[in-house]
Design a protein around this motif. Structure first.
Motif, PDB file in Angstrom:
ATOM      1  N   CYS A  22      -7.877 -59.751 -32.077  1.00  0.00           N
ATOM      2  CA  CYS A  22      -7.185 -60.626 -31.122  1.00  0.00           C
ATOM      3  C   CYS A  22      -5.676 -60.437 -31.200  1.00  0.00           C
ATOM      4  CB  CYS A  22      -7.545 -62.085 -31.394  1.00  0.00           C
ATOM      5  SG  CYS A  22      -9.235 -62.536 -30.962  1.00  0.00           S
ATOM      6  N   MET A  23      -5.154 -60.342 -32.429  1.00  0.00           N
ATOM      7  CA  MET A  23      -3.715 -60.165 -32.590  1.00  0.00           C
ATOM      8  C   MET A  23      -3.257 -58.830 -32.005  1.00  0.00           C
ATOM      9  SD  MET A  23      -2.806 -62.969 -33.859  1.00  0.00           S
ATOM     10  CE  MET A  23      -1.086 -62.578 -34.155  1.00  0.00           C
ATOM     11  N   THR A  24      -4.120 -57.817 -32.091  1.00  0.00           N
ATOM     12  CA  THR A  24      -3.791 -56.508 -31.529  1.00  0.00           C
ATOM     13  C   THR A  24      -3.539 -56.595 -30.033  1.00  0.00           C
ATOM     14  OG1 THR A  24      -5.122 -55.406 -33.219  1.00  0.00           O
ATOM     15  CG2 THR A  24      -4.611 -54.132 -31.247  1.00  0.00           C
ATOM     16  N   PHE A  25      -4.249 -57.497 -29.353  1.00  0.00           N
ATOM     17  CA  PHE A  25      -4.080 -57.648 -27.903  1.00  0.00           C
ATOM     18  C   PHE A  25      -3.030 -58.691 -27.558  1.00  0.00           C
ATOM     19  CE2 PHE A  25      -7.983 -55.356 -28.012  1.00  0.00           C
ATOM     20  CZ  PHE A  25      -8.040 -54.669 -26.807  1.00  0.00           C
ATOM     21  N   ILE A  26      -2.836 -59.685 -28.434  1.00  0.00           N
ATOM     22  CA  ILE A  26      -1.897 -60.763 -28.123  1.00  0.00           C
ATOM     23  C   ILE A  26      -0.451 -60.341 -28.345  1.00  0.00           C
ATOM     24  CG2 ILE A  26      -1.081 -63.046 -28.838  1.00  0.00           C
ATOM     25  CD1 ILE A  26      -3.994 -63.762 -29.429  1.00  0.00           C
ATOM     26  N   LEU A  27      -0.168 -59.723 -29.479  1.00  0.00           N
ATOM     27  CA  LEU A  27       1.216 -59.445 -29.862  1.00  0.00           C
ATOM     28  C   LEU A  27       1.987 -58.599 -28.853  1.00  0.00           C
ATOM     29  CD1 LEU A  27       0.993 -58.941 -33.732  1.00  0.00           C
ATOM     30  CD2 LEU A  27       1.953 -60.872 -32.478  1.00  0.00           C
ATOM     31  N   PRO A  28       1.406 -57.506 -28.315  1.00  0.00           N
ATOM     32  CA  PRO A  28       2.197 -56.712 -27.358  1.00  0.00           C
ATOM     33  C   PRO A  28       2.542 -57.460 -26.082  1.00  0.00           C
ATOM     34  CG  PRO A  28       0.325 -55.447 -28.186  1.00  0.00           C
ATOM     35  CD  PRO A  28       0.121 -56.861 -28.605  1.00  0.00           C
ATOM     36  N   MET A  29       1.781 -58.509 -25.769  1.00  0.00           N
ATOM     37  CA  MET A  29       1.983 -59.221 -24.516  1.00  0.00           C
ATOM     38  C   MET A  29       2.743 -60.532 -24.698  1.00  0.00           C
ATOM     39  SD  MET A  29       0.590 -57.133 -22.480  1.00  0.00           S
ATOM     40  CE  MET A  29       0.614 -58.108 -20.989  1.00  0.00           C
ATOM     41  N   THR A  30       3.226 -60.797 -25.914  1.00  0.00           N
ATOM     42  CA  THR A  30       3.909 -62.060 -26.187  1.00  0.00           C
ATOM     43  C   THR A  30       5.406 -61.829 -26.283  1.00  0.00           C
ATOM     44  OG1 THR A  30       1.981 -62.838 -27.415  1.00  0.00           O
ATOM     45  CG2 THR A  30       4.026 -64.035 -27.740  1.00  0.00           C
ATOM     46  N   ALA A  31       6.168 -62.650 -25.599  1.00  0.00           N
ATOM     47  CA  ALA A  31       7.626 -62.548 -25.647  1.00  0.00           C
ATOM     48  C   ALA A  31       8.128 -62.798 -27.069  1.00  0.00           C
ATOM     49  CB  ALA A  31       8.256 -63.541 -24.679  1.00  0.00           C
ATOM     50  N   GLN A  32       9.230 -62.141 -27.426  1.00  0.00           N
ATOM     51  CA  GLN A  32       9.771 -62.238 -28.782  1.00  0.00           C
ATOM     52  C   GLN A  32      10.087 -63.678 -29.163  1.00  0.00           C
ATOM     53  OE1 GLN A  32       9.872 -59.470 -30.673  1.00  0.00           O
ATOM     54  NE2 GLN A  32      10.463 -60.707 -32.434  1.00  0.00           N
ATOM     55  N   SER A  33      10.590 -64.443 -28.201  1.00  0.00           N
ATOM     56  CA  SER A  33      10.977 -65.829 -28.476  1.00  0.00           C
ATOM     57  C   SER A  33       9.792 -66.730 -28.784  1.00  0.00           C
ATOM     58  CB  SER A  33      11.747 -66.392 -27.273  1.00  0.00           C
ATOM     59  OG  SER A  33      10.934 -66.334 -26.105  1.00  0.00           O
ATOM     60  N   ALA A  34       8.609 -66.337 -28.313  1.00  0.00           N
ATOM     61  CA  ALA A  34       7.425 -67.188 -28.501  1.00  0.00           C
ATOM     62  C   ALA A  34       6.520 -66.689 -29.610  1.00  0.00           C
ATOM     63  CB  ALA A  34       6.640 -67.266 -27.194  1.00  0.00           C
ATOM     64  N   LYS A  35       6.851 -65.562 -30.236  1.00  0.00           N
ATOM     65  CA  LYS A  35       5.939 -64.974 -31.216  1.00  0.00           C
ATOM     66  C   LYS A  35       5.757 -65.859 -32.447  1.00  0.00           C
ATOM     67  CE  LYS A  35       5.930 -60.084 -30.046  1.00  0.00           C
ATOM     68  NZ  LYS A  35       6.239 -58.703 -30.451  1.00  0.00           N
ATOM     69  N   LYS A  36       6.844 -66.444 -32.968  1.00  0.00           N
ATOM     70  CA  LYS A  36       6.729 -67.265 -34.169  1.00  0.00           C
ATOM     71  C   LYS A  36       5.817 -68.464 -33.931  1.00  0.00           C
ATOM     72  CE  LYS A  36      11.126 -66.017 -36.331  1.00  0.00           C
ATOM     73  NZ  LYS A  36      12.427 -66.515 -36.843  1.00  0.00           N
ATOM     74  N   ARG A  37       6.020 -69.122 -32.797  1.00  0.00           N
ATOM     75  CA  ARG A  37       5.203 -70.308 -32.490  1.00  0.00           C
ATOM     76  C   ARG A  37       3.735 -69.933 -32.329  1.00  0.00           C
ATOM     77  NH1 ARG A  37       3.645 -72.065 -27.621  1.00  0.00           N
ATOM     78  NH2 ARG A  37       5.173 -70.730 -26.573  1.00  0.00           N
ATOM     79  N   LYS A  38       3.471 -68.830 -31.623  1.00  0.00           N
ATOM     80  CA  LYS A  38       2.089 -68.436 -31.387  1.00  0.00           C
ATOM     81  C   LYS A  38       1.440 -67.866 -32.644  1.00  0.00           C
ATOM     82  CE  LYS A  38       2.410 -67.922 -26.419  1.00  0.00           C
ATOM     83  NZ  LYS A  38       2.143 -67.109 -25.228  1.00  0.00           N
ATOM     84  N   LEU A  39       2.239 -67.253 -33.516  1.00  0.00           N
ATOM     85  CA  LEU A  39       1.693 -66.759 -34.773  1.00  0.00           C
ATOM     86  C   LEU A  39       1.221 -67.907 -35.650  1.00  0.00           C
ATOM     87  CD1 LEU A  39       4.032 -63.807 -35.846  1.00  0.00           C
ATOM     88  CD2 LEU A  39       1.575 -63.714 -35.428  1.00  0.00           C
ATOM     89  N   SER A  40       1.980 -69.006 -35.657  1.00  0.00           N
ATOM     90  CA  SER A  40       1.572 -70.156 -36.469  1.00  0.00           C
ATOM     91  C   SER A  40       0.250 -70.730 -35.978  1.00  0.00           C
ATOM     92  CB  SER A  40       2.662 -71.234 -36.429  1.00  0.00           C
ATOM     93  OG  SER A  40       2.871 -71.694 -35.099  1.00  0.00           O
ATOM     94  N   VAL A  41       0.072 -70.773 -34.655  1.00  0.00           N
ATOM     95  CA  VAL A  41      -1.204 -71.248 -34.102  1.00  0.00           C
ATOM     96  C   VAL A  41      -2.315 -70.259 -34.400  1.00  0.00           C
ATOM     97  CG1 VAL A  41      -2.404 -71.932 -31.997  1.00  0.00           C
ATOM     98  CG2 VAL A  41       0.006 -72.505 -32.278  1.00  0.00           C
ATOM     99  N   ALA A  42      -1.986 -68.957 -34.333  1.00  0.00           N
ATOM    100  CA  ALA A  42      -2.992 -67.930 -34.587  1.00  0.00           C
ATOM    101  C   ALA A  42      -3.525 -68.017 -36.007  1.00  0.00           C
ATOM    102  CB  ALA A  42      -2.395 -66.549 -34.325  1.00  0.00           C
ATOM    103  N   PHE A  43      -2.684 -68.376 -36.980  1.00  0.00           N
ATOM    104  CA  PHE A  43      -3.146 -68.492 -38.364  1.00  0.00           C
ATOM    105  C   PHE A  43      -4.123 -69.665 -38.525  1.00  0.00           C
ATOM    106  CE2 PHE A  43       0.421 -65.703 -39.548  1.00  0.00           C
ATOM    107  CZ  PHE A  43      -0.258 -64.854 -40.430  1.00  0.00           C
ATOM    108  N   LEU A  44      -3.997 -70.664 -37.685  1.00  0.00           N
ATOM    109  CA  LEU A  44      -4.992 -71.747 -37.696  1.00  0.00           C
ATOM    110  C   LEU A  44      -6.356 -71.220 -37.273  1.00  0.00           C
ATOM    111  CD1 LEU A  44      -2.945 -74.684 -36.114  1.00  0.00           C
ATOM    112  CD2 LEU A  44      -3.513 -74.341 -38.525  1.00  0.00           C
ATOM    113  N   PHE A  45      -6.356 -70.325 -36.266  1.00  0.00           N
ATOM    114  CA  PHE A  45      -7.612 -69.716 -35.838  1.00  0.00           C
ATOM    115  C   PHE A  45      -8.207 -68.848 -36.951  1.00  0.00           C
ATOM    116  CE2 PHE A  45      -6.149 -70.760 -31.544  1.00  0.00           C
ATOM    117  CZ  PHE A  45      -7.338 -71.183 -30.956  1.00  0.00           C
ATOM    118  N   LEU A  46      -7.344 -68.184 -37.725  1.00  0.00           N
ATOM    119  CA  LEU A  46      -7.854 -67.386 -38.845  1.00  0.00           C
ATOM    120  C   LEU A  46      -8.599 -68.272 -39.833  1.00  0.00           C
ATOM    121  CD1 LEU A  46      -8.059 -64.793 -40.506  1.00  0.00           C
ATOM    122  CD2 LEU A  46      -5.793 -65.304 -41.464  1.00  0.00           C
TER     123      LEU A  46
END
Length: 445
Positions: A22-46
Motif C-alpha cells: 500500500c505504501m508503495t502506491f500511496i507515497l508517490p502520489m502524496t504531496a510532500q506537505s501531507a506525507k508526515k500526517r498520512k504516514l502517522s495514520v498509515a502506521f496505525l493501519f500497520l
C-alpha cells in the motif's frame, strides 16, 4: 525447523507485505506537505494488520472464518489506499487490486525462499527468517517503487480517471488469483494441497506472479491507449492553435482596414453640417465597433482564446453568439479536452448557421455552469430544418460522408474520459449538444 515454520510466520510477514505494498502506491502520489500526517495514520493501519494476522495464526482459522478475517485485512488495505485522493472512486479499487496482488506475490515469494532455506539448513532461527524477509521485501518493493516513480516522471497518467470497467477488471484478476493460490490455506487436506505437497508453495507463488503480470499488462495497455490519445489530442490542439493564429492574423488585417475607414469617417463628421447625417454615421461606427468587440473573459484562459476566435468568426459571418460561462469549473479538465469539446461543437454550430438565410436567426448560445454535482456544458444553435439521426450521430448532408461525425465522437470520448456523458437533441427549432461531467469532490462545495 517445525518450530520456525509454525510460529507467527508467515502470517506476520504477510501483514508487513500488505502494508508495504500500500505504501508503495500511496507515497508517490502524496504531496510532500501531507506525507508526515498520512504516514502517522498509515502506521496505525500497520498495527491493525499485524493484529489481524496474529489472531489468524493464533486461532488457526480455516474455511469461512478464514475468509472473513482475510476480508477484514483487505478492507484495511482499502482504507490505506483511501489515504490518497485518487482521480475518482474506481481508481481506489483499481490501485487497491494492484497493491493487494503485489503483496500476495511478494509474501508468497519470500515465504517460498525462506521455506527452502530452512529445509536445507541455511536458516535455523526466527531472527534469520526476518532478515531474509527484509532483504526480499526491500528488493521487490524498492524495485516497484522506483519503477513507478520513473514511469510517473516520463508521462504521468496516474491522474487520469479510471473507468469502472477497468477497476472491476483489476479487482477480478486480483481476487481470482488470490482464491486459486490460497485454497490450501483456507481448506487444508484438499486434493489440491495433498497432490502438490511442498510444491504448493511454488504453485501459489506462480499463480500470484501470473496475476501480477496480467495486471501489469492491462495497465501498460491502458497507458499505451492514453499516450496514443494524448498524442492525437496534442496534434489536434496544435492544428487548432495554427488555425487560431491564422484567424487572428486575418482579423488583425480586418481591424486595420476598419481603423483606416474610421479615420475617413471621423474626417467626414468633422466637415458634415447635417445633424441627421452625422447621427447616421455615428450609428454605423458604433455598429462596426460592436461587431469587433468579441474578446471573451470567462476566467479560463484556454476557453477565452477559443471563444474569442469563434466570436470573431461569428461577427464576420453575421452570427450572434451569446455566452454565459462559469469557466472556473473547467479547472480540472485538460486544455486539449476543453478545446475538443468547445471547438468541435462551435465549429458545427457556426457551419450550420452560415446556411441560415435570415441574419436575425443566426444564433448560437454557450452555457457553462454547475447543476447539482455536475459540470454542465451546453452549446445551442438555431436550426430551422429537422435533423435525421443515425444512432446518436446526426446524418450529414455533405458529399464527403467519411469525414463526418468525428468531431461529435471526440466530444463524446472527452465526456467519457471524465466519467461523463454527452447527448444531442433537436427541439423547437434549436439544435443542442449537452455534456454532463461529474465534478471533483473539491468543486462540489
Amino acid at each position: 525447523m517445525n518450530e520456525i515454520m509454525t510460529g507467527y510466520f508467515p502470517r506476520i510477514h504477510t501483514a508487513i507485505a500488505e502494508w508495504l505494498a500500500c505504501m508503495t502506491f500511496i507515497l508517490p502520489m502524496t504531496a510532500q506537505s501531507a506525507k508526515k500526517r498520512k504516514l502517522s495514520v498509515a502506521f496505525l493501519f500497520l498495527g491493525t494488520l499485524l493484529a489481524t494476522f496474529w489472531l489468524m495464526e493464533k486461532e488457526r482459522v480455516q474455511g469461512v472464518l478464514w475468509a472473513l478475517v482475510m476480508a477484514a485485512a483487505m478492507a484495511q488495505m482499502l482504507g490505506m489506499i483511501c489515504l490518497y485522493r485518487w482521480p475518482n472512486r474506481p481508481a481506489v479499487l483499481y490501485y487497491w487490486a494492484h497493491a493487494f496482488l503485489l503483496a500476495e506475490f511478494t509474501a508468497s515469494f519470500e515465504w517460498n525462499i525462506n521455506y527452502y532455506l530452512v529445509k536445507y539448513g541455511a536458516i535455523s532461527t526466527m531472527g534469520q527468517t526476518y532478515i531474509c524477509m527484509a532483504v526480499v521485501y526491500a528488493l521487490v518493493f524498492g524495485a516497484v517503487y522506483l519503477f513507478r516513480q520513473k514511469r510517473r516522471t516520463c508521462v504521468d497518467v496516474e491522474g487520469v480517471r479510471i473507468t469502472k470497467r477497468e477497476a472491476f477488471s483489476a479487482v477480478g484478476i486480483a481476487i481470482g488469483a488470490f482464491i486459486i493460490s490460497n485454497i490450501q490455506f483456507a481448506f487444508q487436506d484438499t486434493l489440491f494441497s495433498e497432490s502438490l505437497g511442498d510444491g504448493v508453495l511454488y504453485a501459489r507463488t506462480l499463480v500470484d506472479l501470473s496475476g501480477v503480470i496480467m495486471l501489469y499488462a492491462s495497465s501498460e495497455q491502458r497507458r499505451e491507449m492514453l499516450l496514443r490519445y494524448e498524442l492525437d489530442a496534442m496534434g489536434n490542439i496544435l492544428q487548432r492553435q495554427y488555425e487560431q493564429y491564422q484567424q487572428f492574423e486575418a482579423n488583425n488585417e480586418a481591424m486595420h482596414r476598419v481603423y483606416h475607414d474610421l479615420k475617413h469617417q471621423i474626417a467626414y463628421l468633422e466637415s458634415e453640417s447635417s445633424a441627421e447625417k452625422r447621427s447616421q454615421s455615428l450609428r454605423e461606427m458604433k455598429e462596426i465597433i460592436r461587431t469587433h468587440e468579441a474578446r471573451m473573459n470567462t476566467g479560463n484562459r484556454v476557453l477565452d482564446v477559443l471563444l474569442t476566435s469563434k466570436s470573431l468568426i461569428c461577427a464576420d459571418e453575421g452570427i450572434t453568439m451569446t455566452c454565459y460561462a462559469d469557466a472556473k469549473l473547467l479547472g480540472f479538465m485538460d486544455a486539449m479536452d476543453i478545446c475538443s469539446i468547445f471547438g468541435n461543437t462551435l465549429d458545427n454550430a457556426i457551419e450550420y448557421e452560415r446556411t441560415v438565410a435570415s441574419p436575425e436567426d443566426r444564433l448560437i448560445r454557450v452555457f457553462v455552469g454547475k447543476r447539482e454535482s455536475f459540470l454542465l456544458i451546453r452549446v445551442t444553435n438555431y436550426c430551422d430544418h429537422p435533423v435525421s439521426f443515425s444512432g446518436d450521430t446526426p446524418v450529414t448532408t455533405k458529399e464527403n460522408k467519411k469525414l463526418h461525425g468525428y468531431g461529435l465522437k471526440s466530444v463524446h470520448l472527452c465526456a467519457q474520459k471524465y466519467q461523463g456523458h454527452s447527448s444531442i437533441t433537436q427541439e423547437k427549432g434549436w439544435f443542442t449538444v449537452t455534456v454532463l461531467i461529474p465534478l471533483p469532490q473539491e468543486q462540489m462545495a
